[in-house]
Design a protein around this motif. Structure first.
Motif, PDB file in Angstrom:
ATOM      1  N   THR A   1      71.377  15.477 -58.677  1.00  0.00           N
ATOM      2  CA  THR A   1      71.989  15.059 -57.415  1.00  0.00           C
ATOM      3  C   THR A   1      71.033  15.290 -56.255  1.00  0.00           C
ATOM      4  O   THR A   1      70.847  14.416 -55.399  1.00  0.00           O
ATOM      5  N   LEU A   2      70.403  16.469 -56.221  1.00  0.00           N
ATOM      6  CA  LEU A   2      69.493  16.781 -55.112  1.00  0.00           C
ATOM      7  C   LEU A   2      68.182  16.004 -55.202  1.00  0.00           C
ATOM      8  O   LEU A   2      67.632  15.594 -54.172  1.00  0.00           O
ATOM      9  N   LEU A   3      67.685  15.783 -56.406  1.00  0.00           N
ATOM     10  CA  LEU A   3      66.492  14.942 -56.549  1.00  0.00           C
ATOM     11  C   LEU A   3      66.796  13.516 -56.089  1.00  0.00           C
ATOM     12  O   LEU A   3      65.999  12.901 -55.385  1.00  0.00           O
ATOM     13  N   LYS A   4      67.949  13.004 -56.485  1.00  0.00           N
ATOM     14  CA  LYS A   4      68.317  11.646 -56.083  1.00  0.00           C
ATOM     15  C   LYS A   4      68.437  11.546 -54.574  1.00  0.00           C
ATOM     16  O   LYS A   4      67.996  10.559 -53.981  1.00  0.00           O
ATOM     17  N   GLU A   5      69.016  12.556 -53.928  1.00  0.00           N
ATOM     18  CA  GLU A   5      69.095  12.515 -52.472  1.00  0.00           C
ATOM     19  C   GLU A   5      67.701  12.541 -51.854  1.00  0.00           C
ATOM     20  O   GLU A   5      67.426  11.824 -50.894  1.00  0.00           O
ATOM     21  N   THR A   6      66.817  13.366 -52.394  1.00  0.00           N
ATOM     22  CA  THR A   6      65.459  13.457 -51.861  1.00  0.00           C
ATOM     23  C   THR A   6      64.723  12.128 -51.982  1.00  0.00           C
ATOM     24  O   THR A   6      64.073  11.688 -51.037  1.00  0.00           O
ATOM     25  N   PHE A   7      64.815  11.494 -53.126  1.00  0.00           N
ATOM     26  CA  PHE A   7      64.043  10.282 -53.374  1.00  0.00           C
ATOM     27  C   PHE A   7      64.792   9.000 -53.004  1.00  0.00           C
ATOM     28  O   PHE A   7      64.217   8.101 -52.393  1.00  0.00           O
ATOM     29  N   GLU A   8      66.041   8.905 -53.377  1.00  0.00           N
ATOM     30  CA  GLU A   8      66.792   7.663 -53.186  1.00  0.00           C
ATOM     31  C   GLU A   8      67.644   7.675 -51.924  1.00  0.00           C
ATOM     32  O   GLU A   8      68.059   6.627 -51.453  1.00  0.00           O
ATOM     33  N   GLY A   9      67.943   8.848 -51.423  1.00  0.00           N
ATOM     34  CA  GLY A   9      68.848   8.997 -50.288  1.00  0.00           C
ATOM     35  C   GLY A   9      70.217   9.440 -50.768  1.00  0.00           C
ATOM     36  O   GLY A   9      70.501   9.442 -51.965  1.00  0.00           O
ATOM     37  N   PRO A  10      71.074   9.831 -49.837  1.00  0.00           N
ATOM     38  CA  PRO A  10      72.385  10.356 -50.217  1.00  0.00           C
ATOM     39  C   PRO A  10      73.302   9.265 -50.765  1.00  0.00           C
ATOM     40  O   PRO A  10      73.161   8.087 -50.430  1.00  0.00           O
ATOM     41  N   GLU A  11      74.226   9.698 -51.597  1.00  0.00           N
ATOM     42  CA  GLU A  11      75.239   8.779 -52.127  1.00  0.00           C
ATOM     43  C   GLU A  11      76.458   8.846 -51.218  1.00  0.00           C
ATOM     44  O   GLU A  11      76.836   9.906 -50.738  1.00  0.00           O
ATOM     45  N   GLY A  12      77.084   7.715 -50.971  1.00  0.00           N
ATOM     46  CA  GLY A  12      78.306   7.702 -50.179  1.00  0.00           C
ATOM     47  C   GLY A  12      78.067   8.045 -48.723  1.00  0.00           C
ATOM     48  O   GLY A  12      77.005   7.751 -48.161  1.00  0.00           O
ATOM     49  N   ASN A  13      79.038   8.696 -48.120  1.00  0.00           N
ATOM     50  CA  ASN A  13      78.998   8.981 -46.687  1.00  0.00           C
ATOM     51  C   ASN A  13      78.457  10.356 -46.346  1.00  0.00           C
ATOM     52  O   ASN A  13      78.261  10.661 -45.178  1.00  0.00           O
ATOM     53  N   GLY A  14      78.276  11.204 -47.322  1.00  0.00           N
ATOM     54  CA  GLY A  14      77.821  12.562 -47.041  1.00  0.00           C
ATOM     55  C   GLY A  14      76.457  12.825 -47.640  1.00  0.00           C
ATOM     56  O   GLY A  14      75.904  12.011 -48.366  1.00  0.00           O
ATOM     57  N   SER A  15      75.916  13.975 -47.285  1.00  0.00           N
ATOM     58  CA  SER A  15      74.636  14.374 -47.861  1.00  0.00           C
ATOM     59  C   SER A  15      74.592  15.890 -47.938  1.00  0.00           C
ATOM     60  O   SER A  15      75.365  16.580 -47.281  1.00  0.00           O
ATOM     61  N   TRP A  16      73.670  16.379 -48.733  1.00  0.00           N
ATOM     62  CA  TRP A  16      73.469  17.819 -48.845  1.00  0.00           C
ATOM     63  C   TRP A  16      72.477  18.312 -47.808  1.00  0.00           C
ATOM     64  O   TRP A  16      72.584  19.404 -47.316  1.00  0.00           O
ATOM     65  N   TYR A  17      71.474  17.495 -47.473  1.00  0.00           N
ATOM     66  CA  TYR A  17      70.484  17.963 -46.505  1.00  0.00           C
ATOM     67  C   TYR A  17      69.716  16.863 -45.790  1.00  0.00           C
ATOM     68  O   TYR A  17      68.981  17.139 -44.853  1.00  0.00           O
ATOM     69  N   THR A  18      69.819  15.620 -46.214  1.00  0.00           N
ATOM     70  CA  THR A  18      69.163  14.549 -45.472  1.00  0.00           C
ATOM     71  C   THR A  18      70.189  13.937 -44.521  1.00  0.00           C
ATOM     72  O   THR A  18      71.353  14.317 -44.528  1.00  0.00           O
ATOM     73  N   GLU A  19      69.756  12.979 -43.734  1.00  0.00           N
ATOM     74  CA  GLU A  19      70.715  12.252 -42.910  1.00  0.00           C
ATOM     75  C   GLU A  19      71.648  11.483 -43.835  1.00  0.00           C
ATOM     76  O   GLU A  19      71.214  10.955 -44.854  1.00  0.00           O
ATOM     77  N   SER A  20      72.897  11.411 -43.458  1.00  0.00           N
ATOM     78  CA  SER A  20      73.863  10.732 -44.337  1.00  0.00           C
ATOM     79  C   SER A  20      73.944   9.246 -43.993  1.00  0.00           C
ATOM     80  O   SER A  20      74.986   8.725 -43.634  1.00  0.00           O
ATOM     81  N   LYS A  21      72.792   8.589 -44.103  1.00  0.00           N
ATOM     82  CA  LYS A  21      72.751   7.137 -43.898  1.00  0.00           C
ATOM     83  C   LYS A  21      71.745   6.536 -44.860  1.00  0.00           C
ATOM     84  O   LYS A  21      70.839   7.233 -45.334  1.00  0.00           O
ATOM     85  N   PRO A  22      71.889   5.258 -45.156  1.00  0.00           N
ATOM     86  CA  PRO A  22      70.967   4.609 -46.101  1.00  0.00           C
ATOM     87  C   PRO A  22      69.512   4.731 -45.633  1.00  0.00           C
ATOM     88  O   PRO A  22      69.224   4.747 -44.440  1.00  0.00           O
ATOM     89  N   GLY A  23      68.623   4.824 -46.615  1.00  0.00           N
ATOM     90  CA  GLY A  23      67.199   4.880 -46.307  1.00  0.00           C
ATOM     91  C   GLY A  23      66.687   6.254 -45.922  1.00  0.00           C
ATOM     92  O   GLY A  23      65.544   6.382 -45.497  1.00  0.00           O
ATOM     93  N   SER A  24      67.502   7.281 -46.055  1.00  0.00           N
ATOM     94  CA  SER A  24      67.094   8.629 -45.639  1.00  0.00           C
ATOM     95  C   SER A  24      66.244   9.351 -46.678  1.00  0.00           C
ATOM     96  O   SER A  24      65.663  10.384 -46.368  1.00  0.00           O
ATOM     97  N   GLY A  25      66.199   8.839 -47.885  1.00  0.00           N
ATOM     98  CA  GLY A  25      65.369   9.452 -48.921  1.00  0.00           C
ATOM     99  C   GLY A  25      63.920   9.002 -48.796  1.00  0.00           C
ATOM    100  O   GLY A  25      63.548   8.218 -47.922  1.00  0.00           O
ATOM    101  N   LEU A  26      63.107   9.503 -49.686  1.00  0.00           N
ATOM    102  CA  LEU A  26      61.676   9.217 -49.639  1.00  0.00           C
ATOM    103  C   LEU A  26      61.376   7.726 -49.793  1.00  0.00           C
ATOM    104  O   LEU A  26      60.582   7.164 -49.039  1.00  0.00           O
ATOM    105  N   PHE A  27      62.038   7.058 -50.741  1.00  0.00           N
ATOM    106  CA  PHE A  27      61.752   5.644 -50.961  1.00  0.00           C
ATOM    107  C   PHE A  27      62.147   4.810 -49.746  1.00  0.00           C
ATOM    108  O   PHE A  27      61.400   3.924 -49.328  1.00  0.00           O
TER     109      PHE A  27
END
Length: 158
Positions: free
Chosen positions: A12-38
């Motif tokens: 879950t945390l790797l996916k948020e880091t690379f792909e961005g958060p799922e849904g409307n919330g996040s663990w530590y990135t901005e909770s919007k599309p495109g917030s992950g590394l990619f």
């Protein structure tokens, strides 16, 4: 059971880091599309990635992250790769083809890391620490790259 929960949390945390958060919330990135590394790298040109900021470039940060993920995956596979940490930091500029290759290679290493995590049949302290280190290290470089983008003032990026 605990191992499955740990692996699910790591993914879950790797996916948020690379792909961005799922849904409307996040663990530590901005909770919007495109917030992950990619998503962060997506709108950058080779020229943007080659602008030096405080002694490094986004291209170097990107390749270093790819390299680290490869090393982490190698250790999870029980290998001990020969490492050359300095190599990625020597990158000062990239052309369009090289930049495309860097982002593609990062995607491939990330996907391979997830596959390796899925294949783990047992966890020990070294594997858990390696996975957590991969999250922390990659998230650190995501933050560095996002700050570098602000420094070079690429208007199309958040």
């Amino acid at each position: 059971m605990m191992g499955n929960l740990m692996l699910a949390a790591v993914k879950t945390l790797l996916k948020e880091t690379f792909e961005g958060p799922e849904g409307n919330g996040s663990w530590y990135t901005e909770s919007k599309p495109g917030s992950g590394l990619f998503g962060t790298l997506e709108g950058l040109s080779a020229e943007d990635a080659s602008i030096p900021v405080n002694g490094t470039t986004i291209a170097a940060q990107t390749d270093h992250t790819r390299y680290y993920v490869w090393v982490a995956r190698s250790y999870l596979n029980g290998e001990e790769p020969d490492k050359d940490w300095e190599a990625s930091w020597k990158i000062t500029s990239v052309d369009t083809n090289t930049w495309t290759q860097f982002t593609s290679d990062l995607q491939q290493e990330y996907t391979s890391l997830l596959t390796t995590i899925d294949s783990l049949d047992s966890l020990d302290e070294q594997k858990i620490t390696g996975m957590l280190g991969a999250i922390a290290h990659s998230a650190y470089h995501l933050g560095s790259i996002r700050q570098m983008i602000k420094a070079i003032k690429v208007p199309s990026q958040p």
